[in-house]
Design a protein around this motif. Structure first.
Motif, short mmCIF file in Angstrom:
data_model
loop_
_atom_site.label_atom_id
_atom_site.label_comp_id
_atom_site.label_asym_id
_atom_site.label_seq_id
_atom_site.Cartn_x
_atom_site.Cartn_y
_atom_site.Cartn_z
N SER A 86 -3.51 0.11 3.93
CA SER A 86 -2.94 0.67 5.15
C SER A 86 -1.52 1.11 4.81
O SER A 86 -1.29 1.76 3.82
N LEU A 92 -2.32 8.05 4.10
CA LEU A 92 -2.64 9.44 3.76
C LEU A 92 -1.43 10.35 3.70
O LEU A 92 -1.59 11.56 3.49
N LEU A 102 -10.06 1.37 4.52
CA LEU A 102 -8.84 2.12 4.78
C LEU A 102 -8.52 2.08 6.27
O LEU A 102 -9.39 2.33 7.11
N THR A 103 -7.27 1.73 6.60
CA THR A 103 -6.82 1.77 7.99
C THR A 103 -5.76 2.85 8.13
O THR A 103 -4.80 2.89 7.36
N THR A 104 -5.94 3.73 9.10
CA THR A 104 -5.09 4.90 9.27
C THR A 104 -4.78 5.11 10.75
O THR A 104 -5.51 4.61 11.61
N ASN A 105 -3.70 5.84 11.03
CA ASN A 105 -3.42 6.17 12.43
C ASN A 105 -4.27 7.34 12.93
O ASN A 105 -4.21 7.69 14.11
N CYS A 149 5.51 6.75 6.90
CA CYS A 149 4.53 7.03 7.95
C CYS A 149 5.03 8.21 8.78
O CYS A 149 6.24 8.42 8.93
N GLU A 199 1.45 4.96 6.66
CA GLU A 199 0.23 5.75 6.78
C GLU A 199 -0.21 6.11 5.37
O GLU A 199 0.46 6.88 4.67
N TRP A 225 -2.25 9.75 -2.78
CA TRP A 225 -3.23 8.87 -2.14
C TRP A 225 -4.64 9.05 -2.71
O TRP A 225 -5.41 8.09 -2.79
N ARG A 258 -4.15 12.32 10.36
CA ARG A 258 -4.30 13.19 9.18
C ARG A 258 -5.76 13.29 8.71
O ARG A 258 -6.04 13.65 7.57
#
Length: 375
Positions: free
Chosen positions: A110, A115, A136-139, A66, A113, A120, A142
């Motif tokens: 998830s 991505l 999809l869970t992302t911060n 991440c 991260e 990915w 990106r």
């Protein structure tokens, strides 16, 4: 009549056995019904390979790498995470294909991260190409133009961006500048047309952050907010995030206050059915499980697969793994003796959240760790 096998990705409905009943899954919305299809149902897909014991949803984290180091990370992810033992991309793809063949309906990814992984695009594409819905869970850091162009082609059911509060609290947990980058990312996400949600982790004192966060989300065009509480796992169990743990479970009063905030801001607040004392309809939380189930369904309707290929009932029960997928099939691990013992304990635990009961069973945890070390 079912459509040809190659047409699962085009079908409106996927129909598969699940225990004593039949599950009808509406792919465009991710909703399930039991028994007969609605009278206006169009194309439907099913297959002989669908297995009634298969989970309905798989949580599959394919990397712990991440670009942020969040103080409460449930998977101990970060920029310096050891990825040397993570499943290679070719194995991840094989497992996704196996999940699709046995009738898994959704894959939620998830990390880490997701991505930042160099493959990915191939991994996420494999999910949708095999006819499963992708969440999809992302911060959010990106979600730039190039990555969003590729995500649009992949076609996820929903992309969720994680928040821990408004700017000050979010940055104190995730690092300076993380909030502004997440807000920029979710703004870009909404503009791309991909179904979008914000995901809020409720930590100690987090209730006070929600009004300001909701104001910012409304400005970004976000209309859906999923709320779950911080879990005592990863860095929140043994490290720097323990100070963020809440005292006790959310109350009815807090649940009502969060829903009123959503009504006032025009945001659909979805409360985790496992964390809040609300009924299924009140929660607005779309879970792929029986409404009558006495527990959260972890290890029954849902499973968790770690970057190293360990299969768990849930990421919040790290000591009770069913086995490893580096060289074994998912079905073999899902039917293992350890998995059966877990389900017996879970069924008899009397807990709504299975982790609340099983994480307090040291002997079972140690036995499972020994089992994982041998596979």
């Amino acid at each position: 009549m079912p459509t040809p096998i190659s047409s699962r990705v085009l079908a409106e409905w996927v129909q598969r056995p699940a225990g004593c009943s039949t599950v009808n899954y509406h792919r465009p919305t991710g909703k399930i019904t039991r028994g007969s299809l609605p009278p206006d149902a169009l194309t439907t897909y099913t297959a002989d390979s669908f297995w009634e014991k298969a989970p309905l949803r798989a949580y599959f984290d394919y990397t712990n790498l991440c670009n942020l180091h969040c103080s409460h990370c449930i998977t101990n992810s970060g920029p310096s995470a050891d990825t040397s033992l993570e499943l290679p991309t070719a194995r991840v793809v094989e497992l996704i294909q196996e999940l699709g063949a046995m009738g898994v309906l959704e894959v939620q990814m998830s990390g880490g991260e997701p991505l930042v992984h160099h493959d990915w695009r191939d991994i996420l594409s494999c999910v949708t190409m095999n006819g499963m819905n992708l969440i999809l869970t992302t911060n959010g850091t990106r979600l730039n133009e190039r990555n969003l162009t590729d995500l649009v082609k992949i076609g996820p059911l929903e992309v969720r961006v994680s928040f821990d509060g408004a700017k000050a609290m979010h940055d104190s947990i995730r690092g300076k500048g993380a909030y502004d980058r997440a807000i920029t990312g979710i703004t870009n996400l909404v503009a791309s047309g991909i179904p979008t949600a914000a995901r809020f982790t409720l930590v100690k004192g987090g209730e006070a952050e929600l009004p300001a966060l909701c104001d910012d989300l409304v400005k970004c065009g976000v209309r859906r907010l999923k709320v779950a509480i911080i879990k005592e796992a990863g860095r929140a169990a043994e490290g720097e995030g323990r100070a963020l743990l809440r005292d006790g479970m959310p109350t009815f009063e807090l649940s009502s206050r969060l829903k009123r905030l959503g009504d006032a801001t025009g945001i659909d607040v979805q409360l985790s059915l496992d964390d809040f004392p609300v009924e299924v309809e009140e929660s607005h939380d779309p879970k792929l499980r029986d409404a009558e189930r006495p527990n959260c369904g972890a290890g029954f309707e849902t499973c968790y697969i770690s970057p190293r290929g360990d299969v768990l009932g849930c990421v919040t029960i790290p000591g009770m793994g069913f086995g490893n997928l580096m060289r074994r099939s998912f079905r073999e691990v899902w039917e293992s003796r350890v998995a059966s013992e877990y389900r017996h304990k879970a069924t008899n635990s009397g807990a709504r959240r299975i982790c609340d009961a099983l994480n307090k069973t040291p002997q079972a945890i140690e036995t499972s760790r020994m089992t994982l070390s041998l596979v």
